[in-house]
Write a protein that holds these residues in place. Structure first.
Motif: not given
Ligand SMILES: Nc1ncnc2c1ncn2[C@@H]1O[C@H](COP(=O)(O)OP(=O)(O)O)[C@@H](O)[C@H]1O
Ligand SMILES: Nc1nc2c(ncn2[C@@H]2O[C@H](COP(=O)(O)OP(=O)(O)O)[C@@H](O)[C@H]2O)c(=O)[nH]1
Length: 206
Positions: A12-21, A132-138, A167-172
């Motif tokens: 995934a592109p960085s910030g898409a949510g790959k690690s969290s998923l 937004l996700r990239l900047s929110r990660r802080g 597509v990672n829109a709604v996480f669950d």
């Molecule tokens: N479906 C989602 N909706 C909103 N925020 C999300 C979602 N999935 C992930 N995030 C948030 O987006 C940020 C990037 O996620 P992360 O798993 O670190 O991405 P990656 O591993 O792809 O770089 C994290 O702060 C995470 O909590």
């Protein structure tokens, strides 16, 4: 190369949510393990050596690559990343399933080595949401965010070479999609081998 364990590759592109998923998927599925990669980049935030990555110097990394200790490796955002043979070979040989969380270049190398690997690409719902996700990660500086947004354009164009796009829109919902892909692959593999006990195992039946 062929092993009895299933191999799943998530990019995934960085910030898409790959690690969290992938983390959420592992919590739902005790039969999956994630491979810990080696990298030459510095640890970020709470990251620990041996948990998120094996953090090594660029020289150590190149020496490992020269010794053929990686199944694949690539340069991503100016750093080196690789999947060591030692990390996954034993599990796959034992028939256990492994997830690789790697970039698209690594994913395509893995597909060459393991044609049965299942390649999954995670997309963010929009470019704005990705930023937004990239900047929110802080934990990432503005210039690093800009670089990753540029790279994201190149990475997303590779989604067409993958077996599945989630597509990672709604996480669950995205976690559920990943779970369905893993489940389908286990059933397909068991059916191919006409292995009734493997089908039962994939269905979590006794
Ligand atoms: N479906 C989602 N909706 C909103 N925020 C999300 C979602 N999935 C992930 N995030 C948030 O987006 C940020 C990037 O996620 P992360 O798993 O670190 O991405 P990656 O591993 O792809 O770089 C994290 O702060 C995470 O909590
Ligand atoms: N080819 C390859 N890429 C990797 C490996 N490990 C991680 N990556 C990728 O390197 C990129 C940067 O990862 P990271 O520095 O953790 O940043 P993040 O994407 O913001 O979490 C991501 O696309 C990862 O998937 C690996 O072993 N091989």
């Amino acid at each position: 190369m062929e092993y009895p364990g299933n191999l799943f590759v998530v990019a995934a592109p960085s910030g898409a949510g790959k690690s969290s998923l992938v983390k959420a998927l592992l919590e739902l599925d005790a039969r999956l393990a994630v491979s810990v990669s080696h990298t030459s980049r510095a640890p970020r935030g709470q990251e620990q050596h041996g948990r998120e990555y094996w953090f090594i110097s660029p020289d150590e990394f190149r020496a490992m690559a020269a010794r053929g200790e990686f199944f694949e490796w690539a340069e991503v955002h100016d750093n080196l990343y690789g999947t060591s043979r030692a990390g996954i070979e034993t599990r796959l040989q034992a028939g256990e399933d492994v997830v690789l969380e790697i970039d698209f270049q690594g994913a395509l190398q893995i597909k060459q080595l393991f044609p049965y690997a299942v390649l999954i690409f995670i997309l963010p719902p929009s470019w704005d949401e990705l930023r937004l996700r990239l900047s929110r990660r802080g934990d990432t500086a503005p210039e690093v965010i800009a670089k990753r947004m540029n790279n994201a354009r190149i990475e997303v164009a590779q989604a067409q070479n993958f077996d599945f796009v989630v597509v990672n829109a709604v996480f669950d919902t995205a976690v559920f999609d990943l779970k369905a892909i893993v489940h389908a692959q286990r059933l397909r593999y068991a059916a191919q081998r006409r292995n009734r006990s493997a089908v039962f195992q994939a269905l979590d039946l006794p």
